[in-house]
Scaffold this motif. Structure first.
Motif, short mmCIF file in Angstrom:
data_model
loop_
_atom_site.label_atom_id
_atom_site.label_comp_id
_atom_site.label_asym_id
_atom_site.label_seq_id
_atom_site.Cartn_x
_atom_site.Cartn_y
_atom_site.Cartn_z
N ASN A 56 0.90 -1.07 -0.04
CA ASN A 56 -0.09 0.01 -0.12
C ASN A 56 0.94 1.37 -0.04
OD1 ASN A 56 -2.85 -1.24 0.48
ND2 ASN A 56 -1.52 -2.05 2.23
N LEU A 57 0.67 2.10 -0.80
CA LEU A 57 1.40 3.38 -0.70
C LEU A 57 0.33 4.48 -0.60
CD1 LEU A 57 3.64 3.31 -3.78
CD2 LEU A 57 4.45 3.36 -1.47
N LEU A 58 0.59 5.18 0.46
CA LEU A 58 -0.19 6.27 0.96
C LEU A 58 0.71 7.53 0.65
CD1 LEU A 58 -1.65 4.63 4.02
CD2 LEU A 58 -2.83 5.01 1.73
N GLN A 59 0.13 8.72 0.36
CA GLN A 59 0.76 10.07 0.63
C GLN A 59 0.60 10.55 1.99
OE1 GLN A 59 2.87 10.61 -1.97
NE2 GLN A 59 3.34 12.73 -1.50
N VAL A 60 1.37 10.85 2.75
CA VAL A 60 1.28 11.42 4.10
C VAL A 60 2.18 12.71 4.48
CG1 VAL A 60 1.19 9.00 5.16
CG2 VAL A 60 3.35 10.03 4.99
N LYS A 61 1.86 13.37 5.32
CA LYS A 61 2.07 14.49 5.76
C LYS A 61 3.08 14.29 7.02
CE LYS A 61 1.02 19.36 6.44
NZ LYS A 61 0.07 20.42 6.39
N VAL A 62 3.91 14.69 6.91
CA VAL A 62 5.05 14.42 8.42
C VAL A 62 4.83 15.52 9.41
CG1 VAL A 62 7.32 14.43 9.23
CG2 VAL A 62 7.00 13.27 6.96
N LEU A 63 4.36 15.08 10.58
CA LEU A 63 3.94 15.95 11.70
C LEU A 63 5.08 16.52 12.73
CD1 LEU A 63 0.46 14.71 12.46
CD2 LEU A 63 0.85 16.49 10.94
N GLY A 64 5.83 15.44 12.77
CA GLY A 64 6.85 15.83 13.75
C GLY A 64 7.57 14.47 14.28
N THR A 65 8.88 14.48 14.91
CA THR A 65 9.58 13.34 15.19
C THR A 65 9.74 13.35 16.62
OG1 THR A 65 10.54 13.64 13.04
CG2 THR A 65 11.81 12.15 14.61
N GLU A 66 9.47 12.20 17.41
CA GLU A 66 9.96 11.93 18.76
C GLU A 66 10.65 10.80 18.80
OE1 GLU A 66 6.89 11.87 21.86
OE2 GLU A 66 5.65 13.08 20.25
#
Lengths: 375, 302
Positions: free
Chosen positions: A244-254
């Motif tokens: 599955n390929l989904l276009q996602v938006k990166v919110l942040g990294t912890e």
């Protein structure tokens, strides 16, 4: 053949080949170790056959170099190189019998007659065609013709054997047999094999390493596991295995967990240690393999959970493939192992869907410069 | 009309007789060949047993014409000239046609290929008589070729190329060249580039690849070309008559002259000899092509 070079059987450095303005092979650097079985994989027109022909000397690179056992052979034609090729249509000489086809290379090299006879019979044993030496090639079956083509190349003891989709004309069962057979021959013969194919399962079955090509570029060159687990980009992920390929938006990294957003849902994705941080706000493809999507009870422990409805279910014997609709916003494909007695969902069922942070993979976009190449 | 025809065909094919329809379709061709060709041969065959005596024809059953033809050394020189001219023409046209066909088969630009094809086949649009007259202009003592040779310093007084074998051979090569080019072009165009690549890959250089792969695989085309040109030469009449001017005596010219002075038995015998030898040549060439393609390599002697 100085020390250190001896483990590399064949190598290209920044090889470029153009045909009438079109670029067929674009800055490809590839190293194949002695004794390795390497597949060049890609859709038709991706330049894999041209790269093979560059390696074999049937084409000469416009730029860059080809090194055979550490020696620069760019500019040397095929008949001056110690590598042999097996062609897609096999190209057995129709006017010669099996013996003379196989002996051709040795005769050209003016090997003594007795030795030719001995070696031809030896190689016929290796490919299990002992009694066929006086057969005409038109009397051979598909599998036998394959073996003759292999024998004709191997008898010259090439440093590298190049195979240009030789199995593509065979039916499924024979093809699987010949895959095993090729691996056996390679084990017994101990040579370096480079195999061109457009069939990903064939590449996965046989190779020590796979080079995935597209639009003349070598996108990724790694072991089958690595390519499957960590594809270099979106194209490789889609081409090898089902995902599955989904276009996602990166919110942040912890720490090592990246938060991404997709159609209003938020997921946590684990990032590999040591990979470069992804800037917040950027858009990335997210790959989740079909078999990593968990359903129903199994999904309840997953870190990322969704609600979905089955809109299609395809029975495949050992597994079932579901198409799932997630609140009308997007769709996911899931493939779950199935044994008799297991729960089987039917179209219309609503169920829990989940996947773990380590099952998702944030990819780079397609490698730049490929434009709208094949697929 | 069509309905009537199909009804007739249906009449024959009724029940279990599908062969009848095929026979019916072949009938016109068979009838024509039977009457014109076979009938002609039979009539000629009959004449060959007649007697020619002091300018008049005597109905008879004897083999005197055959005996004379096969024993008199004069006739053997005739046969020798005919076969020698045919062999020379075949040899030269093969030598000229093979490289030409090889180049044309390798051409990638369709426009150039079309032009070359047209140039090769253009002479066929002109009658043999016209072409032979054309060659007379070129080959004669005061002709263009000799003018060229003298200016190039090859000769002082020019070569004799009219009314001898050389001229006949030159003109015949030109006329029959397309018949050699076409079958060669046919097999060479079909020849598989992958086979050549395979030979290169196995270590064979360009020449070796040509002699072990391309050439043996074109044997069928060579055979067809040789058969066509050789038999056409054996039976060529116009060119040997016009360019040879009666001094190059080949069998067709000889037959023509005998029919004129009513020595029909001798004309018939010579014709039958030509017919039989044409068939023999075709068979021998076929066998030769088989040998060229298979036997030599099968013995392990590439």
């Amino acid at each position: 053949m100085s020390d250190g070079q001896t483990t590399i059987a064949i190598e290209t450095r920044n090889a470029v080949k153009r045909y009438a303005g079109n670029i067929a092979v674009d800055q490809v650097s590839l190293q194949v170790k002695r004794g390795e079985f390497v597949s060049l994989l890609g859709p038709s027109g991706c330049g894999k056959t041209t790269l093979l022909r560059l390696l074999g000397g049937l084409e000469q690179p416009d730029e860059g170099t080809v090194l055979l056992s550490g020696k620069d052979v760019s500019g040397i034609p095929a008949y001056g190189r110690n590598s042999n090729m097996i062609f897609q249509q096999l190209a057995l000489f129709p006017h010669m019998d099996v013996y003379n086809n196989i002996a051709y290379g040795l005769k050209v090299r003016k090997v003594a007659k007795d030795e030719i006879r001995r070696r031809v019979h030896e190689i016929l044993e290796l490919v299990q065609l002992g009694d066929y030496s006086r057969r005409s090639v038109s009397q051979l079956s598909g599998g036998q013709a394959q073996r003759v083509a292999i024998a004709r190349a191997l008898i010259n003891k090439p440093e590298v054997l190049l195979l240009d989709e030789p199995l593509s004309a065979l039916d499924m069962q024979l093809r699987l047999d010949m895959q095993r057979e090729l691996k056996r021959i390679q084990r017994e013969f101990g040579g370096t094999f480079i195999f061109v194919t457009h069939d990903q399962s064939e590449a996965m079955n046989m190779s020590d390493r796979i080079g995935v090509m597209r639009g003349g570029k070598l996108l990724q060159y790694a072991t089958p596991d690595e390519i499957y687990e960590r594809p270099a980009d979106r194209f490789v992920a889609k081409f090898i295995g089902d995902t599955n390929l989904l276009q996602v938006k990166v919110l942040g990294t912890e720490q090592d967990l990246v938060s991404v957003e997709c159609f209003g849902s938020t997921f946590k994705i684990r990032q590999e240690k040591g990979s470069s941080p992804i800037p917040s706000g950027s858009l990335r493809p997210l790959s989740i393999r079909y078999e990593y999507i968990r359903l129903g009870e199994a999904a309840s422990h997953s870190a990322n959970r969704l609600e979905g409805r089955v809109i299609e279910s395809v029975y495949g014997g050992a597994s079932i493939r579901y198409t799932l609709d997630i609140g009308g916003r997007f769709q996911l494909q899931a493939s779950s192992l199935y044994q008799r007695g297991d729960i089987r969902y039917s179209v219309g069922d609503t169920l829990q869907i989940g996947f773990n942070p380590e099952d998702g993979l944030l990819l780079n976009d397609d490698s730049p410069g490929n434009g709208e190449a094949a697929l | 009309m069509m309905r009537a025809a199909s009804r007739i065909v249906g009449l024959f094919t009724y029940g279990n007789r599908p062969w009848a329809a095929q026979l019916l379709l072949l009938l016109p061709a068979i009838a024509l060949m039977g009457v014109v060709y076979l009938g002609g041969l039979l009539i000629f065959g009959r004449y060959s047993f007649d007697l020619y005596d002091n300018g008049s024809l005597v109905r008879d059953w004897n083999g005197q014409a055959y005996r004379a033809f096969l024993t008199d050394p004069y006739y053997w020189t005739l046969i020798g000239t005919t076969f020698r001219v045919a062999a020379k023409v075949t040899f030269w046209s093969l030598l000229l046609a093979y490289p030409l066909a090889y180049c044309m088969a390798g051409l990638r630009r369709p426009g150039l290929k079309q032009t070359l094809l047209l140039l090769t086949f253009l002479p066929l649009l002109v009658s043999a008589v016209v072409r032979s007259y054309g060659w007379q202009l070129l080959l004669s003592r005061q002709g263009f070729m000799n003018w060229l040779f003298i200016h190039l310093g090859l000769t002082d007084s020019g070569f004799d190329m009219m009314y001898n074998e050389t001229g006949v051979v030159i003109a015949l090569v030109h006329i029959f060249l397309p018949f050699m080019v076409f079958p060669l072009l046919n097999v060479l165009s079909q020849s598989d580039n992958q086979l050549k690549a395979a030979a290169h890959d196995l270590g064979a250089g360009k020449w070796r690849t040509f002699f072990t792969i391309t050439f043996p695989l074109s044997a069928r085309g060579i055979a067809s070309g040789v058969q066509i040109v050789f038999t056409l030469c054996l039976t060529a009449f116009t060119t040997p008559q016009l360019i040879g001017g009666g001094r190059v005596m080949t069998l067709p010219v000889f037959i023509y002259q005998r029919t004129l002075d009513t020595n029909w038995p001798m004309a018939a015998v010579a014709s039958i000899f030509l017919f039989v030898s044409s068939i023999a040549v075709s068979l021998i060439v076929n066998k030769g092509a088989d040998w060229l393609m298979f036997r030599r390599t099968r013995q392990g002697r590439i």
